[in-house]
Design a protein around this motif. Structure first.
Motif, PDB file in Angstrom:
ATOM      1  N   ASP A  14      54.691  67.200  19.561  1.00  0.00           N
ATOM      2  CA  ASP A  14      53.394  66.577  19.831  1.00  0.00           C
ATOM      3  C   ASP A  14      53.506  65.055  19.847  1.00  0.00           C
ATOM      4  O   ASP A  14      52.860  64.380  20.669  1.00  0.00           O
ATOM      5  N   ALA A  18      52.667  62.845  23.204  1.00  0.00           N
ATOM      6  CA  ALA A  18      51.643  61.798  23.175  1.00  0.00           C
ATOM      7  C   ALA A  18      52.226  60.447  23.578  1.00  0.00           C
ATOM      8  O   ALA A  18      51.613  59.687  24.344  1.00  0.00           O
ATOM      9  N   TRP A  22      51.381  58.254  27.050  1.00  0.00           N
ATOM     10  CA  TRP A  22      50.927  56.850  27.029  1.00  0.00           C
ATOM     11  C   TRP A  22      51.785  55.979  27.950  1.00  0.00           C
ATOM     12  O   TRP A  22      51.271  55.126  28.667  1.00  0.00           O
ATOM     13  N   TRP A  55      48.067  60.587  17.406  1.00  0.00           N
ATOM     14  CA  TRP A  55      47.751  61.956  17.816  1.00  0.00           C
ATOM     15  C   TRP A  55      48.326  62.979  16.840  1.00  0.00           C
ATOM     16  O   TRP A  55      47.698  64.001  16.550  1.00  0.00           O
ATOM     17  N   THR A  56      49.501  62.712  16.320  1.00  0.00           N
ATOM     18  CA  THR A  56      50.107  63.641  15.355  1.00  0.00           C
ATOM     19  C   THR A  56      49.261  63.719  14.087  1.00  0.00           C
ATOM     20  O   THR A  56      49.023  64.811  13.554  1.00  0.00           O
ATOM     21  N   TYR A  59      46.046  65.725  14.884  1.00  0.00           N
ATOM     22  CA  TYR A  59      46.301  67.171  14.905  1.00  0.00           C
ATOM     23  C   TYR A  59      46.500  67.707  13.489  1.00  0.00           C
ATOM     24  O   TYR A  59      46.054  68.814  13.169  1.00  0.00           O
ATOM     25  N   ASN A  84      41.370  66.558  21.896  1.00  0.00           N
ATOM     26  CA  ASN A  84      41.715  65.439  22.780  1.00  0.00           C
ATOM     27  C   ASN A  84      40.481  64.614  23.124  1.00  0.00           C
ATOM     28  O   ASN A  84      40.551  63.387  23.255  1.00  0.00           O
ATOM     29  N   GLY A  87      39.789  62.527  20.054  1.00  0.00           N
ATOM     30  CA  GLY A  87      40.783  61.467  19.935  1.00  0.00           C
ATOM     31  C   GLY A  87      40.585  60.368  20.958  1.00  0.00           C
ATOM     32  O   GLY A  87      40.781  59.181  20.657  1.00  0.00           O
ATOM     33  N   HIS A 123      47.356  62.806  29.472  1.00  0.00           N
ATOM     34  CA  HIS A 123      47.656  63.207  28.093  1.00  0.00           C
ATOM     35  C   HIS A 123      47.539  64.719  27.922  1.00  0.00           C
ATOM     36  O   HIS A 123      48.408  65.351  27.295  1.00  0.00           O
ATOM     37  N   GLY A 127      50.691  67.006  27.161  1.00  0.00           N
ATOM     38  CA  GLY A 127      50.591  67.615  25.840  1.00  0.00           C
ATOM     39  C   GLY A 127      50.550  69.133  25.901  1.00  0.00           C
ATOM     40  O   GLY A 127      51.219  69.815  25.121  1.00  0.00           O
TER      41      GLY A 127
END
Length: 498
Positions: A14, A18, A22, A55-56, A59, A84, A87, A123, A127
């Motif tokens: 993940d 992410a 980016w 993001w990690t 999650y 998502n 986020g 993303h 992902g």
């Protein structure tokens, strides 16, 4: 393969997805949208790492890595889509002012909207692709029997035989490997020479006759053996390192269900019950996989992952504030405690916490020294062992304030059942075996039982207070925690504590 190693791979996947998304977004802006200024590539490297970590952590906050091997791919992708969106809103609020979504030179709203949609799609696509890849890999590990859950079958009748055969033949994708069979019959016999089950049960005769033909066709290394009677369930779970248990008792054995659940409480075992037909018709039965065996999952997660993390964060924040800003307040109480009677300022005692693990609780001393020289004893309202200053502290709950240290280090929470000593727990479980349910959560500085009932003066009162603690556990929420804290503060201000 180690399950923690698999979980780490999910986290790293993940993170990589992410970060890559980016980077791809920046290149898309530069070469397709043409709305990026120059001189941002050094910042790009740092930002990709930060975004991957963001993001990690997000999650993790929502519990994505709690049961990575049990996840359904469809449900996981739908959850990703929702998270998502959350986020993306957070990212926009945090970095919009740094013009990472809008050009450094031209801050036009059309660029903002176009960049938001572009980043969201990039993303999610990257992902989701990475997520499907790692989940497919983990499912293959299960199918190849390289990873599994040590599973216990509890039952001794036709239901046990049916579910054993069904899972072994048609549900290999669940990763359940039966470590053994626990008998619910009245008089279990010893294991016979073949290693199969030889016990009597009221509902269908010999469990051996039901299960032996099925077990005989299994590889020798995977033969399921009789492990004993359900009365010895606690030792069996510890010795076999059981992770999953399936209860397949007959309709005339339902009186044993509460005892089975009490025996298994506190060991982190995922419990499932073979349902009756009426439960299926009522919609009580849920399956996590379309091809999974229909089972009733015993509720183990008392709060959603995000609420549990929020509760812990609130514990840490309040504990730091009280310990930090209340230093002078602590010094005053400590001085008054020292002057009230000879002896130490603090009193430490072993209590039982989450998962049945002991810890040292710390309080301001409210009793004269050697108060328990004749053995463990509960305090009462007019207990002569309590000092005059200690009586004031107990009424206002001031003696509990050092426990914010226990909260900070993770032994306790702000709100939760009050922790007890093993000596009294042993007496309580003789009358109320369901007391073990309290071990599912961290004990608290205050609790619903403390607010509604107060200090218990004997085991009978402990049992009466228990119903409030069970009620709290089964209805846990952040809102309830705030209400209990508010009532506790009101009790302190009134000095009406018991």
């Amino acid at each position: 393969m180690n399950k923690n190693g698999i979980r780490l791979r999910f986290i790293l996947t993940d993170f990589a997805a992410a970060a890559l998304a980016w980077v791809a977004f920046y290149f898309w802006r530069r070469h397709v949208l043409h709305n990026m200024g120059d001189g941002v590539f050094f910042e790009l490297d740092m930002t990709a790492i930060e975004i991957g970590a963001f993001w990690t952590l997000l999650y993790t906050f929502f519990g994505f890595y709690k049961e990575v091997l049990r996840q359904s791919r469809t449900k996981e992708l739908l959850s990703m889509l929702k998270i998502n969106g959350i986020g993306l809103i957070i990212i926009i609020l945090i970095i919009l002012n740094d013009a990472l979504f809008v050009s450094r030179d031209i801050r036009e709203y059309e660029n903002l909207y176009r960049n938001i949609v572009t980043y969201f799609l990039i993303h999610f696509i990257i992902g989701a692709s990475f997520k499907l890849g790692i989940m497919t890999w983990s499912k293959n590990l299960i199918r190849m029997h390289k990873v599994w859950y040590n599973t216990l079958l509890i039952g001794s009748g036709l239901k046990a035989a049916e579910i054993f055969e069904e899972i072994e033949k048609y549900n290999s994708h669940l990763g359940l490997r039966f470590s053994g069979f626990v008998d619910t019959g009245e008089s279990p016999d010893a294991e016979d020479e073949s290693g199969s089950i030889g016990s009597y049960n009221k509902s269908g005769g010999s469990a051996e006759a039901l299960l032996k033909p099925i077990i005989a066709n299994m590889p020798a290394a995977e033969k399921t053996q009789w492990l004993g009677n359900y009365n010895n369930l606690e030792n069996i779970i510890k010795e076999q390192r059981i992770e999953q248990a399936i209860i397949a008792i007959e309709h005339n054995e339902t009186d044993k269900l509460e005892a089975i659940l009490n025996y298994a409480e506190g060991y982190g075992v995922r419990m499932s019950v073979m349902p009756e037909m009426y439960q299926i018709l009522l919609g009580s039965v849920k399956v996590s996989h379309i091809l999974g065996t229909p089972l009733i999952e015993i509720k183990t997660d008392l709060l959603p992952a995000w609420a549990m993390h929020t509760k812990r964060a609130m514990d840490i924040f309040v504990a730091v504030c009280v310990l930090g800003f209340g230093a002078v307040f602590y010094l005053i109480i400590a001085l008054l405690t020292r002057l009230s009677s000879p002896g130490p300022i603090f009193y430490m005692q072993e209590r039982i916490g989450i998962g049945g693990k002991p810890f040292k609780i710390i309080k301001f001393r409210s009793m004269y020294i050697n108060a328990e020289k004749q053995g463990p004893r509960l305090s009462s309202q007019f207990d002569p062992r309590i000092t005059p200053w200690g009586r004031i502290m107990r009424k206002t709950r001031l003696d509990e304030f050092p426990q914010f240290w226990n909260v900070l280090v993770g032994d306790m929470s702000l709100v939760g059942p009050r922790p007890e000593r093993q000596y009294f727990i042993d007496q309580i479980v003789k009358v109320a075996p369901h007391y073990k349910h309290l071990n599912r959560v961290r004990p608290g500085i205050t609790s619903l039982g403390q607010v509604k009932f107060g200090y218990a003066e004997n085991v009978d009162q402990m049992v009466r207070r228990l119903k409030y603690d069970i009620l709290y556990i089964e209805n846990m929420s952040l809102g309830m925690d705030l209400k209990i804290i508010a009532y506790t503060i009101l009790t302190m201000l009134k000095g009406s504590g018991k």
